[in-house]
Scaffold this motif. Structure first.
Motif, PDB file in Angstrom:
ATOM      1  N   ASN A   1       0.831  -1.197   0.000  1.00 14.62           N
ATOM      2  CA  ASN A   1       0.000   0.000   0.000  1.00 14.62           C
ATOM      3  C   ASN A   1       0.872   1.256   0.000  1.00 14.62           C
ATOM      4  O   ASN A   1       0.591   2.233  -0.727  1.00 14.62           O
TER       5      ASN A   1
ATOM      6  N   HIS B   1       1.022   4.130  -3.033  1.00 16.72           N
ATOM      7  CA  HIS B   1       0.814   5.564  -2.837  1.00 16.72           C
ATOM      8  C   HIS B   1       2.028   6.357  -3.308  1.00 16.72           C
ATOM      9  O   HIS B   1       1.880   7.413  -3.940  1.00 16.72           O
TER      10      HIS B   1
ATOM     11  N   GLU C   1       2.106   9.197  -6.352  1.00 14.69           N
ATOM     12  CA  GLU C   1       2.581  10.565  -6.162  1.00 14.69           C
ATOM     13  C   GLU C   1       3.664  10.916  -7.169  1.00 14.69           C
ATOM     14  O   GLU C   1       3.678  12.006  -7.750  1.00 14.69           O
TER      15      GLU C   1
END
Length: 309
Positions: A81, A85, A89
């Motif tokens: 996870n 992320h 980004e």
């Protein structure tokens, strides 16, 4: 970290394991990852063989995690996870390194330009592009790094930091200020030539509102020169065309170097402020962060050395 190949046989197997453990189904994991169900089974078997334990209890139409499987899933889910992320980004970070600062003409010309040399000395490699606008653009849609806005500091989808409180007082060229008759009280300014800012899109305070703030109502204040850009308003004031509004954070240097005179004792603090804003949903580049911190540092210094700020 290099032992992960020995421990897991392949990091790909860990991704497949996480999908199977989360969905509690080899079939659903295969659908999610767009692979065949036998490939999921093979990957899980390779992972179990590499670790020397069973990760799932296999039943006719379902699978459940063993104790070892639960431990691995808890760690793998958290780690993957975080990676997901981070990758998202990075993917949405602008690839063009230039930094765009959107503002009014007056802010760019009278606030930014006298300070650009300092920015260039501190950050010589930053490609800063000052964009002039008579409206408030969508920063995400137009790929704008930073912008200056007037308001209360709250805009949906944006973070904001104060540049300066909105403080307005009359300014004029020193010659006009000296020759003005009987400016001992605010009402007497009604007899002087006024320069009006009438922006077509953004709402800005008017002379009528300024006089009303000082208790003067029902007076005719519409006569005078009307311009649609504040930089033009200030240029007209410096050229001796009359009295204009002086937004303190913009005109303070013009007053200090003698280009404008001011009646600061008649200041109107509107309760609003000029803010630097940036998107909450789009990651700023390192250069944009550097420009943001430089602007806020400049503004902080102004406020600390000036009672009006």
């Amino acid at each position: 970290m290099r032992d992960i190949w020995k421990l897991l046989h392949s990091p790909r197997n860990l991704i497949i394991f996480e999908a199977a453990a989360r969905s509690k189904s080899f079939t659903r994991a295969a659908e999610e990852l767009s692979i065949q169900q036998p490939s999921v089974s093979a990957a899980i078997k390779q992972l179990e063989s590499a670790l020397g334990v069973h990760l799932f209890v296999r039943r006719h139409r379902s699978v459940t995690l063993t104790e070892a499987g639960q431990r691995l899933f808890a760690t793998a889910s958290r780690a993957l996870n975080d990676i997901e992320h981070c990758a998202a980004e990075i993917r949405h970070t602008p690839k063009d390194r230039h930094v765009t600062l959107n503002s009014s003409t007056a802010f760019s010309y009278y606030w930014m330009m006298p300070r650009v040399h300092d920015l260039r000395q501190k950050h010589p490699d930053i490609d800063l592009r000052m964009q002039i606008s008579d409206r408030e653009p969508d920063l995400d849609e137009e790929n704008i790094s930073l912008a200056i806005r007037l308001g209360d500091g709250n805009w949906p989808g944006y973070d904001a930091a104060l540049i300066a409180n909105e403080v307005i007082y009359p300014v004029a060229s020193p010659q006009v200020m000296h020759s003005a008759r009987n400016l001992r009280s605010v009402p007497n300014l009604l007899h002087e030539r006024l320069i009006h800012l009438e922006e077509p899109i953004r709402a800005r305070p008017s002379w009528r509102q300024w006089f009303e703030h000082h208790g003067i109502t029902n007076s005719e204040v519409s006569a005078g020169l009307k311009l649609n850009d504040y930089a033009l308003v200030l240029q007209a004031a410096m050229n001796g065309e009359g009295f204009s509004f002086g937004w303190h954070h913009v005109v303070r240097n013009l007053i200090a170097n003698g280009q404008l005179g001011a009646r600061k004792e008649w200041a109107w603090r509107t309760g609003k402020g000029f803010y630097l804003v940036w998107s909450k949903t789009r990651v700023l580049s390192e250069d944009a962060v550097s420009v943001r911190e430089w602007v806020l540092d400049q503004a902080r210094t102004d406020r600390e050395t000036d009672d009006f700020m």
